[in-house]
Design a protein around this motif. Structure first.
Motif, PDB file in Angstrom:
ATOM      1  N   ILE A   1       0.746  -1.361  -0.012  1.00 23.22           N
ATOM      2  CA  ILE A   1      -0.052   0.145   0.047  1.00 23.22           C
ATOM      3  C   ILE A   1       0.937   1.227   0.055  1.00 23.22           C
ATOM      4  O   ILE A   1       0.430   2.305  -0.445  1.00 23.22           O
ATOM      5  CB  ILE A   1      -0.874   0.003   1.183  1.00 23.22           C
ATOM      6  CG1 ILE A   1      -1.897   1.119   1.096  1.00 23.22           C
ATOM      7  CG2 ILE A   1      -0.197   0.055   2.494  1.00 23.22           C
ATOM      8  CD1 ILE A   1      -2.855   0.971  -0.159  1.00 23.22           C
ATOM      9  N   HIS A   2       2.176   1.100   0.479  1.00 21.38           N
ATOM     10  CA  HIS A   2       2.938   2.567   0.733  1.00 21.38           C
ATOM     11  C   HIS A   2       3.350   2.778  -0.634  1.00 21.38           C
ATOM     12  O   HIS A   2       3.447   4.012  -1.072  1.00 21.38           O
ATOM     13  CB  HIS A   2       4.316   2.111   1.490  1.00 21.38           C
ATOM     14  CG  HIS A   2       5.023   0.974   0.937  1.00 21.38           C
ATOM     15  ND1 HIS A   2       4.523  -0.424   1.187  1.00 21.38           N
ATOM     16  CD2 HIS A   2       6.142   0.825   0.295  1.00 21.38           C
ATOM     17  CE1 HIS A   2       5.543  -1.397   0.559  1.00 21.38           C
ATOM     18  NE2 HIS A   2       6.518  -0.409   0.039  1.00 21.38           N
ATOM     19  N   GLN A   3       3.278   1.744  -1.670  1.00 18.30           N
ATOM     20  CA  GLN A   3       3.637   2.192  -3.305  1.00 18.30           C
ATOM     21  C   GLN A   3       2.535   3.058  -3.792  1.00 18.30           C
ATOM     22  O   GLN A   3       2.816   3.650  -4.900  1.00 18.30           O
ATOM     23  CB  GLN A   3       3.907   0.828  -3.780  1.00 18.30           C
ATOM     24  CG  GLN A   3       5.126   0.075  -3.524  1.00 18.30           C
ATOM     25  CD  GLN A   3       6.472   0.925  -3.745  1.00 18.30           C
ATOM     26  OE1 GLN A   3       6.478   1.968  -4.304  1.00 18.30           O
ATOM     27  NE2 GLN A   3       7.550  -0.029  -3.393  1.00 18.30           N
ATOM     28  N   VAL A   4       1.258   2.806  -3.248  1.00 23.02           N
ATOM     29  CA  VAL A   4       0.146   3.623  -3.647  1.00 23.02           C
ATOM     30  C   VAL A   4       0.553   5.348  -3.584  1.00 23.02           C
ATOM     31  O   VAL A   4       0.391   6.149  -4.340  1.00 23.02           O
ATOM     32  CB  VAL A   4      -1.163   3.363  -3.426  1.00 23.02           C
ATOM     33  CG1 VAL A   4      -2.257   4.499  -3.775  1.00 23.02           C
ATOM     34  CG2 VAL A   4      -1.461   2.185  -3.749  1.00 23.02           C
ATOM     35  N   TYR A   5       0.955   5.429  -2.099  1.00 24.36           N
ATOM     36  CA  TYR A   5       1.468   6.776  -1.933  1.00 24.36           C
ATOM     37  C   TYR A   5       2.603   7.383  -2.393  1.00 24.36           C
ATOM     38  O   TYR A   5       2.668   8.687  -2.826  1.00 24.36           O
ATOM     39  CB  TYR A   5       1.505   6.992  -0.214  1.00 24.36           C
ATOM     40  CG  TYR A   5       0.130   6.646   0.443  1.00 24.36           C
ATOM     41  CD1 TYR A   5      -0.878   7.517   0.365  1.00 24.36           C
ATOM     42  CD2 TYR A   5      -0.102   5.329   1.110  1.00 24.36           C
ATOM     43  CE1 TYR A   5      -2.077   7.233   0.934  1.00 24.36           C
ATOM     44  CE2 TYR A   5      -1.262   5.116   1.664  1.00 24.36           C
ATOM     45  CZ  TYR A   5      -2.334   5.881   1.387  1.00 24.36           C
ATOM     46  OH  TYR A   5      -3.686   5.773   2.129  1.00 24.36           O
ATOM     47  N   ASN A   6       3.572   6.480  -2.805  1.00 30.95           N
ATOM     48  CA  ASN A   6       4.504   7.024  -3.567  1.00 30.95           C
ATOM     49  C   ASN A   6       4.252   7.316  -4.813  1.00 30.95           C
ATOM     50  O   ASN A   6       4.651   8.195  -5.459  1.00 30.95           O
ATOM     51  CB  ASN A   6       5.781   5.528  -3.822  1.00 30.95           C
ATOM     52  CG  ASN A   6       6.257   5.399  -2.431  1.00 30.95           C
ATOM     53  OD1 ASN A   6       6.362   6.275  -1.425  1.00 30.95           O
ATOM     54  ND2 ASN A   6       6.884   4.141  -2.098  1.00 30.95           N
ATOM     55  N   ALA A   7       3.419   6.530  -5.404  1.00 27.79           N
ATOM     56  CA  ALA A   7       2.971   6.784  -6.954  1.00 27.79           C
ATOM     57  C   ALA A   7       2.076   8.144  -6.999  1.00 27.79           C
ATOM     58  O   ALA A   7       2.367   8.972  -7.912  1.00 27.79           O
ATOM     59  CB  ALA A   7       1.974   5.681  -7.189  1.00 27.79           C
ATOM     60  N   VAL A   8       1.376   8.431  -5.929  1.00 28.71           N
ATOM     61  CA  VAL A   8       0.713   9.805  -5.893  1.00 28.71           C
ATOM     62  C   VAL A   8       1.578  10.815  -5.786  1.00 28.71           C
ATOM     63  O   VAL A   8       1.337  12.159  -6.478  1.00 28.71           O
ATOM     64  CB  VAL A   8      -0.509   9.908  -4.983  1.00 28.71           C
ATOM     65  CG1 VAL A   8      -1.564   8.920  -5.529  1.00 28.71           C
ATOM     66  CG2 VAL A   8      -0.212   9.679  -3.710  1.00 28.71           C
ATOM     67  N   THR A   9       2.687  10.797  -5.061  1.00 21.20           N
ATOM     68  CA  THR A   9       3.817  11.486  -5.130  1.00 21.20           C
ATOM     69  C   THR A   9       4.323  11.985  -6.358  1.00 21.20           C
ATOM     70  O   THR A   9       4.657  12.983  -6.855  1.00 21.20           O
ATOM     71  CB  THR A   9       4.930  11.227  -3.954  1.00 21.20           C
ATOM     72  OG1 THR A   9       4.132  10.970  -2.684  1.00 21.20           O
ATOM     73  CG2 THR A   9       5.712  12.582  -3.694  1.00 21.20           C
ATOM     74  N   VAL A  10       4.755  10.827  -7.338  1.00 19.43           N
ATOM     75  CA  VAL A  10       5.250  10.786  -8.408  1.00 19.43           C
ATOM     76  C   VAL A  10       4.281  11.573  -9.155  1.00 19.43           C
ATOM     77  O   VAL A  10       4.628  12.259 -10.076  1.00 19.43           O
ATOM     78  CB  VAL A  10       5.427   9.571  -8.816  1.00 19.43           C
ATOM     79  CG1 VAL A  10       5.719   9.420 -10.503  1.00 19.43           C
ATOM     80  CG2 VAL A  10       6.820   8.943  -8.420  1.00 19.43           C
TER      81      VAL A  10
END
Length: 413
Positions: free
Chosen positions: A242-251
């Motif tokens: 799930i942390h990769q979702v938040y990484n992705a929206v930062t990107v």
């Protein structure tokens, strides 16, 4: 100088350790003609998520047809992984040639400063349209911080790590990370920062962009990746957790802020194609074997949020560095494990022995075994798993680098 000679020389500089400060790298780059001044950058700092964000950004801009330089650390598969253009490692002949060029300046630098200068030289020679530049340690005095105003500065998730250098509080650590922020440049922050970190980031930036989590809806998360909707658009990632979702929206917000035209389809395709070794990387499906570089409390939080799906059935293979907060990491993750196999990471002088690591692990798991070496650790894990229970290998990116190929060979032979 052949490739082995070049690597041996670069690694010999490790004896000088990490020496924060920009004086040495500035002097070196001046002698080399300041190649860094002629490139465009997205500069990425933070405790966790930097590598994932950098690789996603690289894929997005590659899909947009640009020539994209990528500078990251440490490496997992190949030393040249640290310096890439559009997914291709720097050729060995170019690394050797540039190594000699830098060595001939006779400027004393650390290993990281040397590699950073080499990357700048190659990216300039190859006329990169943009460089995704990952901070090595901290930010303010990191060698990458010789660049002038970037297109964007990105601050990923901040937590405790390298406290002996960066400080003992979140505010102190964040201040060091915010050292990459330049006057007038846009700053994009990971959305779920600790309040102390967020307050410090706000104090350093007049142009802060924060992903809007009220417009984020997670559809699914699995070992195959994530699917989510952000601001009405559907996205997928192959990166797990799930942390990769938040990484992705930062990107996503970084791309929207950087000022380089990228279409929606290019953004979607770029996020969907990004893969990063040792970030909940799938090594085997049956039994399920995942390799992760989690080595600090925040990395342990991300890992444990995925582990909780497996109801205390996990067999863990763990190797860690002695200068990390091993107890905090193990306390977070071992509650999901039925068995722990500790191993010494032989490739690094900072390693914690398997025996010492086992002593800590025994506080949080009843079944703890020490392995002689990596092959023995894999064999023991396989026996404990009985072909059914999931196996998670984690604790250090150095462990991931050393054991990754052995895992692939064991489960795919």
């Amino acid at each position: 100088m052949n490739y082995d000679d070049a690597l041996n020389y670069i690694h010999s500089l490790l004896v000088f350790g990490s020496q924060p400060g920009l004086e040495r790298i500035t002097e070196l780059l001046c002698k080399l003609g300041n190649p860094q001044d002629e490139l465009k950058y997205i500069h990425v700092a933070g405790t966790n998520g930097k590598g994932s964000a950098c690789n996603m950004l690289c894929e997005v801009y590659k899909k947009a047809g640009l020539k994209v330089g990528l500078y990251t650390s440490p490496y997992i598969v190949d030393f040249r992984e640290r310096i890439q253009i559009n997914g291709e490692y720097i050729p060995k002949k170019d690394l050797c040639r540039l190594c000699e060029q830098i060595k001939d300046t006779d400027v004393f630098v650390t290993e990281f400063e040397f590699i950073t200068a080499l990357a700048f030289l190659w990216f300039k020679e190859q006329n990169c349209d943009i460089v995704i530049l990952e901070v090595g340690l901290g930010g303010r005095f990191d060698a990458t911080n010789v660049i002038k105003k970037p297109l964007c500065s990105v601050i990923m998730k901040i937590d405790f790590d390298h406290t002996a250098i960066l400080g003992n509080t979140i505010s102190e650590i964040t201040m060091e990370k915010c050292g990459i922020i330049k006057d007038g440049s846009k700053v994009i922050s990971y959305p779920l920062q600790n309040k102390e970190a967020f307050d410090e980031i706000k104090n350093h930036s007049e142009n802060l962009v924060l992903p809007d989590t009220s417009e984020l809806s997670v559809i699914s998360t699995s070992i195959e990746g994530n699917t989510f909707i952000y601001k009405g658009e559907k996205y997928k990632t192959r990166l797990v957790g799930i942390h990769q979702v938040y990484n992705a929206v930062t990107v996503i917000e970084t791309v929207n802020s950087a000022g380089i035209p990228v279409s929606k389809s290019q953004l979607i395709d770029g996020l969907a194609s990004a893969v990063v070794p040792a970030r909940l990387e799938l090594m085997s499906i049956k039994p399920l074997v995942l390799l992760d570089g989690a080595h600090n409390p925040n990395g342990a939080d991300a890992l444990s949020s995925f582990m909780e799906n497996y109801n205390r059935q996990i067999v863990a293979v763990v190797g860690m560095m002695a200068d990390k907060n091993c107890e905090a990491v193990l306390k977070k993750v071992l509650k999901y494990c039925s068995c722990v196999i500790t191993v010494t990471v032989n490739e690094n002088p900072r390693t914690l022995s398997a025996g010492d690591l086992a002593d800590i692990a025994k506080k949080y798991c009843d079944d703890v075994v020490t392995a002689r070496d990596y092959d023995n650790a894999i064999t023991l894990a396989s026996e404990k798993s009985k072909g059914e229970n999931p196996i998670f290998v984690f604790g250090s990116l150095y462990l991931a680098s050393a054991i990754r190929e052995k895992l692939k060979n064991f489960y795919n032979s």
